[in-house]
Design a protein around this motif. Sequence first.
Motif, PDB file in Angstrom:
ATOM      1  N   MET A   1      -2.635  -3.954 -11.796  1.00 12.69           N
ATOM      2  CA  MET A   1      -1.341  -4.311 -12.363  1.00 12.69           C
ATOM      3  C   MET A   1      -0.192  -3.606 -11.642  1.00 12.69           C
ATOM      4  O   MET A   1       0.905  -3.530 -12.131  1.00 12.69           O
ATOM      5  N   PHE A   2      -0.463  -3.065 -10.499  1.00  9.11           N
ATOM      6  CA  PHE A   2       0.532  -2.311  -9.757  1.00  9.11           C
ATOM      7  C   PHE A   2       0.659  -2.886  -8.349  1.00  9.11           C
ATOM      8  O   PHE A   2       0.063  -3.897  -8.035  1.00  9.11           O
ATOM      9  N   PRO A   3       1.452  -2.281  -7.462  1.00 14.68           N
ATOM     10  CA  PRO A   3       1.719  -2.880  -6.176  1.00 14.68           C
ATOM     11  C   PRO A   3       0.452  -3.208  -5.404  1.00 14.68           C
ATOM     12  O   PRO A   3      -0.528  -2.502  -5.433  1.00 14.68           O
ATOM     13  N   GLY A   4       0.528  -4.291  -4.672  1.00 10.61           N
ATOM     14  CA  GLY A   4      -0.602  -4.711  -3.851  1.00 10.61           C
ATOM     15  C   GLY A   4      -0.392  -6.128  -3.389  1.00 10.61           C
ATOM     16  O   GLY A   4       0.519  -6.830  -3.804  1.00 10.61           O
ATOM     17  N   THR A   8      -5.071 -10.564  -2.166  1.00 10.97           N
ATOM     18  CA  THR A   8      -6.299  -9.806  -1.971  1.00 10.97           C
ATOM     19  C   THR A   8      -6.740  -9.045  -3.205  1.00 10.97           C
ATOM     20  O   THR A   8      -7.791  -8.427  -3.211  1.00 10.97           O
ATOM     21  N   LEU A   9      -5.926  -9.086  -4.258  1.00 13.54           N
ATOM     22  CA  LEU A   9      -6.302  -8.366  -5.467  1.00 13.54           C
ATOM     23  C   LEU A   9      -7.501  -9.035  -6.129  1.00 13.54           C
ATOM     24  O   LEU A   9      -7.618 -10.259  -6.121  1.00 13.54           O
ATOM     25  N   PRO A  10      -8.402  -8.257  -6.736  1.00 17.63           N
ATOM     26  CA  PRO A  10      -9.507  -8.857  -7.485  1.00 17.63           C
ATOM     27  C   PRO A  10      -8.987  -9.588  -8.704  1.00 17.63           C
ATOM     28  O   PRO A  10      -7.903  -9.311  -9.206  1.00 17.63           O
ATOM     29  N   SER A  11      -9.777 -10.511  -9.229  1.00 16.14           N
ATOM     30  CA  SER A  11      -9.308 -11.383 -10.304  1.00 16.14           C
ATOM     31  C   SER A  11      -9.091 -10.659 -11.612  1.00 16.14           C
ATOM     32  O   SER A  11      -8.429 -11.180 -12.493  1.00 16.14           O
ATOM     33  N   PRO A  15      -1.109  -7.644 -10.406  1.00 15.88           N
ATOM     34  CA  PRO A  15      -0.232  -6.783  -9.633  1.00 15.88           C
ATOM     35  C   PRO A  15       1.041  -6.459 -10.380  1.00 15.88           C
ATOM     36  O   PRO A  15       1.501  -7.227 -11.218  1.00 15.88           O
ATOM     37  N   LYS A  16       1.584  -5.337 -10.052  1.00 17.64           N
ATOM     38  CA  LYS A  16       2.844  -4.919 -10.675  1.00 17.64           C
ATOM     39  C   LYS A  16       3.989  -5.768 -10.137  1.00 17.64           C
ATOM     40  O   LYS A  16       3.957  -6.276  -9.027  1.00 17.64           O
ATOM     41  N   ALA A  17       4.990  -5.924 -10.958  1.00 16.63           N
ATOM     42  CA  ALA A  17       6.134  -6.712 -10.536  1.00 16.63           C
ATOM     43  C   ALA A  17       6.820  -6.083  -9.337  1.00 16.63           C
ATOM     44  O   ALA A  17       6.892  -4.879  -9.178  1.00 16.63           O
ATOM     45  N   ASN A  18       7.336  -6.941  -8.473  1.00 17.89           N
ATOM     46  CA  ASN A  18       8.169  -6.499  -7.359  1.00 17.89           C
ATOM     47  C   ASN A  18       9.569  -6.295  -7.909  1.00 17.89           C
ATOM     48  O   ASN A  18      10.280  -7.251  -8.217  1.00 17.89           O
ATOM     49  N   THR A  19       9.949  -5.052  -8.071  1.00  7.60           N
ATOM     50  CA  THR A  19      11.225  -4.761  -8.739  1.00  7.60           C
ATOM     51  C   THR A  19      12.418  -5.263  -7.936  1.00  7.60           C
ATOM     52  O   THR A  19      13.504  -5.393  -8.467  1.00  7.60           O
ATOM     53  N   ALA A 221      -5.668  -2.297  -8.602  1.00  9.15           N
ATOM     54  CA  ALA A 221      -5.481  -1.924  -7.194  1.00  9.15           C
ATOM     55  C   ALA A 221      -4.172  -1.148  -7.051  1.00  9.15           C
ATOM     56  O   ALA A 221      -3.147  -1.674  -6.624  1.00  9.15           O
ATOM     57  N   ILE A 222      -4.214   0.124  -7.397  1.00  6.51           N
ATOM     58  CA  ILE A 222      -3.028   0.964  -7.428  1.00  6.51           C
ATOM     59  C   ILE A 222      -3.346   2.308  -6.763  1.00  6.51           C
ATOM     60  O   ILE A 222      -4.518   2.645  -6.567  1.00  6.51           O
ATOM     61  N   PRO A 223      -2.325   3.092  -6.420  1.00  7.28           N
ATOM     62  CA  PRO A 223      -2.586   4.432  -5.870  1.00  7.28           C
ATOM     63  C   PRO A 223      -3.407   5.284  -6.827  1.00  7.28           C
ATOM     64  O   PRO A 223      -3.316   5.132  -8.053  1.00  7.28           O
ATOM     65  N   ILE A 224      -4.176   6.194  -6.274  1.00  5.46           N
ATOM     66  CA  ILE A 224      -5.122   6.979  -7.072  1.00  5.46           C
ATOM     67  C   ILE A 224      -4.413   7.791  -8.149  1.00  5.46           C
ATOM     68  O   ILE A 224      -4.923   7.932  -9.274  1.00  5.46           O
ATOM     69  N   TRP A 225      -3.232   8.317  -7.850  1.00  5.28           N
ATOM     70  CA  TRP A 225      -2.556   9.144  -8.850  1.00  5.28           C
ATOM     71  C   TRP A 225      -2.120   8.302 -10.048  1.00  5.28           C
ATOM     72  O   TRP A 225      -2.091   8.777 -11.191  1.00  5.28           O
TER      73      TRP A 225
END
Length: 452
Positions: A1-4, A8-11, A15-19, A221-225
């Motif tokens: 739910m975040f940038p990516g 290519t994101l899994p189903s 992804p997060k919104a493009n602000t 699919a987001i950064p680890i932090w």
Amino acid sequence: MFPGNAQTLPSYAVPKANTGRIPWGFPEIFVISQTALPALLYLPGTQGFRLSLRVSAFAISLAAFAWWLAQPNREPQHRAVPWLMAVMGLLGLMLFHPTTLSLPGGLAHAMVYFAVLSPILWAPAFVKTPEHFARLAALLLICSGVNSLVGVLQVYDPGTYMPTELSRIVTDSALGLGPVSYIGPNGQVIVRPPGLFDTPGAVAGPGMFAALLGAIFGLSAIPIWQRIGAFLLSGAGLAAIYLSQVRISLVICVLMIGLYGLLLLLQRRPAKAMVFGGLAGGVIALSFLVAFTLGGDSISDRVMTLFSEDPLSVYYRARGVQLDYTMSEMLFEYPLGAGLGRWGMAAGYFGTGSVPSIWAEIQITGWMIDGGVPMLVLYGGALVATSYAEFRIARKMHLPRLAACGAVAFAANLGTAVMIISFTPFVTQIGIQYWFFAGALHGVVCAARAQD
């Protein structure tokens, strides 16, 4: 739910919104307001303004409806709307019931209903993409997670984090804080944490959504932090539920997590479903250890009561008595309802004693009072229609981002719908959240159809 990369994101991920493309606006303010406005009661000296602050969270929904009503172009209506308009029509008739509390009390009660359900009308006009839906889900996670963290801290250090004033509905009760407190590991009295509210145990509601959404975002699919942060908020939500000792919230939370895992399987993502289930199970266990450390044997004893008898017996002792009374006595005494304003906030604020109030602690009882069997059928039909629509969207594997939004909405909203046998969600902000996410998902679907 975040940038990516959306391609290519899994189903299972949204992804997060493009602000840069989707500016912040009213939907974001609305989601934040549902936590921020009641949180003002956390401040000292606000009990005198309790009614105004409580009403404001509902009034913002009505203001959005007024805006929507003035728009020339509107999206196709959600399949639940005819059911809900019939509900409002029935409530209009019930205003003239001979035992309606009063015209002001009945109108106030009906307006609570409408404020709760109106997002199904106006939310589709604001939310058009999976990315925007994901941003709103992320905001709900943050708001619910912070609420849950405060709840955990209220047990860890009540002198610092517990609000100085609790709801007068509780403190003025003849029983005081006894029913909403328990004994901690060192013999101290622990008040069930309210979180960013003023009612003991109220943090359990936000805790459910923090637990579910945190687990979902933690596998995106987001950064680890950000993943770590999401899982921490998920754990805080579960710990807050344990510490609040609201068992039904724990059961429904596990149900929602299980439903989301099942949807991953139905979306043909067995590997992700196994990872989700394993990590969610770990969060459930670790958060219990945290709660046990803070709350002591009272926490484990409370959880174990869920397994002391068969599930039906456990439920009957908790809320089943009222359900049984509703179906065995009220069904025949009030088959067409008992009038408006006889329970809930309307009875509390508009009651005069001329018409006796009726106790209702589950939604089914409230519906029986407000409209009898027709109300049960109509509002129940709206919930079934909504769940069916969300489930169908979650199964659209050829549209992975849309299916991911559907899976989130279905898991979260079905949990709320189940609460009708244990709580009164559809006259509270939890109900507003339900219809907002149903409406937001419908807006994404309408936009996708328009592009085909």
